[in-house]
Design a protein around this motif. Structure first.
Motif, PDB file in Angstrom:
ATOM      1  N   VAL A   1      32.098  40.004  29.884  1.00 40.86           N
ATOM      2  CA  VAL A   1      31.096  40.975  29.449  1.00 40.86           C
ATOM      3  C   VAL A   1      30.081  41.251  30.553  1.00 40.86           C
ATOM      4  CG1 VAL A   1      29.157  41.294  27.861  1.00 40.86           C
ATOM      5  CG2 VAL A   1      31.361  40.529  26.993  1.00 40.86           C
ATOM      6  N   LEU A   2      29.640  40.204  31.251  1.00 39.83           N
ATOM      7  CA  LEU A   2      28.630  40.411  32.288  1.00 39.83           C
ATOM      8  C   LEU A   2      29.200  41.111  33.516  1.00 39.83           C
ATOM      9  CD1 LEU A   2      26.599  37.096  32.106  1.00 39.83           C
ATOM     10  CD2 LEU A   2      25.886  39.370  31.388  1.00 39.83           C
ATOM     11  N   VAL A   3      30.446  40.846  33.863  1.00 39.94           N
ATOM     12  CA  VAL A   3      31.037  41.508  35.033  1.00 39.94           C
ATOM     13  C   VAL A   3      31.331  42.972  34.727  1.00 39.94           C
ATOM     14  CG1 VAL A   3      33.100  41.565  36.486  1.00 39.94           C
ATOM     15  CG2 VAL A   3      31.927  39.421  36.089  1.00 39.94           C
ATOM     16  N   ARG A   4      31.712  43.277  33.502  1.00 46.21           N
ATOM     17  CA  ARG A   4      32.025  44.662  33.150  1.00 46.21           C
ATOM     18  C   ARG A   4      30.793  45.426  32.687  1.00 46.21           C
ATOM     19  NH1 ARG A   4      36.986  45.326  29.411  1.00 46.21           N
ATOM     20  NH2 ARG A   4      36.724  47.414  30.224  1.00 46.21           N
ATOM     21  N   GLY A   5      29.623  44.823  32.803  1.00 45.05           N
ATOM     22  CA  GLY A   5      28.388  45.436  32.317  1.00 45.05           C
ATOM     23  C   GLY A   5      27.846  46.490  33.262  1.00 45.05           C
ATOM     24  N   ILE A   6      26.550  46.575  33.340  1.00 50.54           N
ATOM     25  CA  ILE A   6      25.881  47.603  34.136  1.00 50.54           C
ATOM     26  C   ILE A   6      26.172  47.406  35.623  1.00 50.54           C
ATOM     27  CG2 ILE A   6      24.069  48.004  32.456  1.00 50.54           C
ATOM     28  CD1 ILE A   6      22.301  46.121  34.010  1.00 50.54           C
ATOM     29  N   ALA A   7      26.083  48.467  36.381  1.00 50.28           N
ATOM     30  CA  ALA A   7      26.479  48.435  37.791  1.00 50.28           C
ATOM     31  C   ALA A   7      25.442  47.729  38.665  1.00 50.28           C
ATOM     32  CB  ALA A   7      26.699  49.859  38.293  1.00 50.28           C
ATOM     33  N   ASP A   8      24.174  47.859  38.356  1.00 45.96           N
ATOM     34  CA  ASP A   8      23.151  47.255  39.212  1.00 45.96           C
ATOM     35  C   ASP A   8      22.721  45.899  38.640  1.00 45.96           C
ATOM     36  OD1 ASP A   8      22.011  48.410  37.015  1.00 45.96           O
ATOM     37  OD2 ASP A   8      20.193  49.049  38.069  1.00 45.96           O
ATOM     38  N   ARG A   9      23.585  44.928  38.742  1.00 41.82           N
ATOM     39  CA  ARG A   9      23.285  43.595  38.223  1.00 41.82           C
ATOM     40  C   ARG A   9      22.904  42.663  39.371  1.00 41.82           C
ATOM     41  NH1 ARG A   9      27.965  45.142  37.311  1.00 41.82           N
ATOM     42  NH2 ARG A   9      29.904  44.369  38.116  1.00 41.82           N
ATOM     43  N   LYS A  10      22.192  41.655  39.034  1.00 44.34           N
ATOM     44  CA  LYS A  10      21.755  40.687  40.031  1.00 44.34           C
ATOM     45  C   LYS A  10      22.775  39.552  40.110  1.00 44.34           C
ATOM     46  CE  LYS A  10      16.903  41.698  39.331  1.00 44.34           C
ATOM     47  NZ  LYS A  10      16.736  42.793  40.150  1.00 44.34           N
ATOM     48  N   TRP A  11      22.553  38.608  41.007  1.00 45.74           N
ATOM     49  CA  TRP A  11      23.507  37.535  41.219  1.00 45.74           C
ATOM     50  C   TRP A  11      23.654  36.634  39.988  1.00 45.74           C
ATOM     51  CZ3 TRP A  11      21.903  32.506  40.836  1.00 45.74           C
ATOM     52  CH2 TRP A  11      20.532  32.280  40.882  1.00 45.74           C
ATOM     53  N   GLY A  12      22.645  36.594  39.141  1.00 46.07           N
ATOM     54  CA  GLY A  12      22.715  35.765  37.936  1.00 46.07           C
ATOM     55  C   GLY A  12      23.789  36.211  36.969  1.00 46.07           C
ATOM     56  N   GLY A  13      24.083  37.506  36.966  1.00 46.64           N
ATOM     57  CA  GLY A  13      25.148  38.011  36.100  1.00 46.64           C
ATOM     58  C   GLY A  13      26.520  37.494  36.487  1.00 46.64           C
ATOM     59  N   TYR A  14      26.668  37.135  37.749  1.00 43.78           N
ATOM     60  CA  TYR A  14      27.940  36.591  38.216  1.00 43.78           C
ATOM     61  C   TYR A  14      28.011  35.072  38.057  1.00 43.78           C
ATOM     62  CZ  TYR A  14      28.634  41.113  40.449  1.00 43.78           C
ATOM     63  OH  TYR A  14      28.788  42.436  40.690  1.00 43.78           O
ATOM     64  N   VAL A  15      26.873  34.426  37.978  1.00 47.79           N
ATOM     65  CA  VAL A  15      26.839  32.963  38.005  1.00 47.79           C
ATOM     66  C   VAL A  15      26.805  32.347  36.610  1.00 47.79           C
ATOM     67  CG1 VAL A  15      25.440  31.003  38.757  1.00 47.79           C
ATOM     68  CG2 VAL A  15      25.757  32.948  40.257  1.00 47.79           C
ATOM     69  N   ILE A  16      26.142  32.984  35.667  1.00 51.07           N
ATOM     70  CA  ILE A  16      25.902  32.339  34.372  1.00 51.07           C
ATOM     71  C   ILE A  16      27.198  32.067  33.607  1.00 51.07           C
ATOM     72  CG2 ILE A  16      25.512  34.470  33.073  1.00 51.07           C
ATOM     73  CD1 ILE A  16      23.512  31.259  32.637  1.00 51.07           C
ATOM     74  N   GLY A  17      28.170  32.950  33.675  1.00 51.80           N
ATOM     75  CA  GLY A  17      29.440  32.725  32.977  1.00 51.80           C
ATOM     76  C   GLY A  17      30.195  31.517  33.494  1.00 51.80           C
ATOM     77  N   PRO A  18      30.436  31.428  34.813  1.00 52.11           N
ATOM     78  CA  PRO A  18      31.118  30.230  35.330  1.00 52.11           C
ATOM     79  C   PRO A  18      30.348  28.933  35.106  1.00 52.11           C
ATOM     80  CG  PRO A  18      31.306  32.011  36.888  1.00 52.11           C
ATOM     81  CD  PRO A  18      30.368  32.475  35.815  1.00 52.11           C
ATOM     82  N   VAL A  19      29.016  28.989  35.088  1.00 54.32           N
ATOM     83  CA  VAL A  19      28.234  27.780  34.814  1.00 54.32           C
ATOM     84  C   VAL A  19      28.470  27.317  33.380  1.00 54.32           C
ATOM     85  CG1 VAL A  19      25.876  26.914  34.537  1.00 54.32           C
ATOM     86  CG2 VAL A  19      26.504  28.198  36.576  1.00 54.32           C
TER      87      VAL A  19
END
Length: 82
Positions: free
Chosen positions: A48-66
């Motif tokens: 959901v976070l990767v397919r979300g809005i285009a201007d995301r910060k690095w946290g959108g990529y990190v929170i799921g794997p954590v």
């Protein structure tokens, strides 16, 4: 003489003496199931976070794997209690 009028009774379940049924095993199994649910939540959140809005910060990529890593850790702990 049997209380059931001489009828043969069915075999009774006897647990394996090498793996006794204990509260620790039950709690370990429940923790394992809880950890798997956390892993599934982490996978869904990652998608959901990767397919979300285009201007995301690095946290959108990190929170799921954590969250996936946390769920795997919980699952491992539950499997060790079995």
């Amino acid at each position: 003489m049997s209380d059931f009028g001489g009828l043969p009774l069915a075999a009774v379940f006897t647990p394996n003496p090498d793996h006794p049924l204990t509260w620790t095993g039950l709690i370990g199994f429940l923790i394992l199931i809880f950890g798997v649910c956390i892993v599934i939540l982490g996978v869904v959140l990652s998608v959901v976070l990767v397919r979300g809005i285009a201007d995301r910060k690095w946290g959108g990529y990190v929170i799921g794997p954590v969250i996936i890593l946390f769920g795997l850790t919980v699952s491992y702990g539950g499997a060790q209690l079995l």
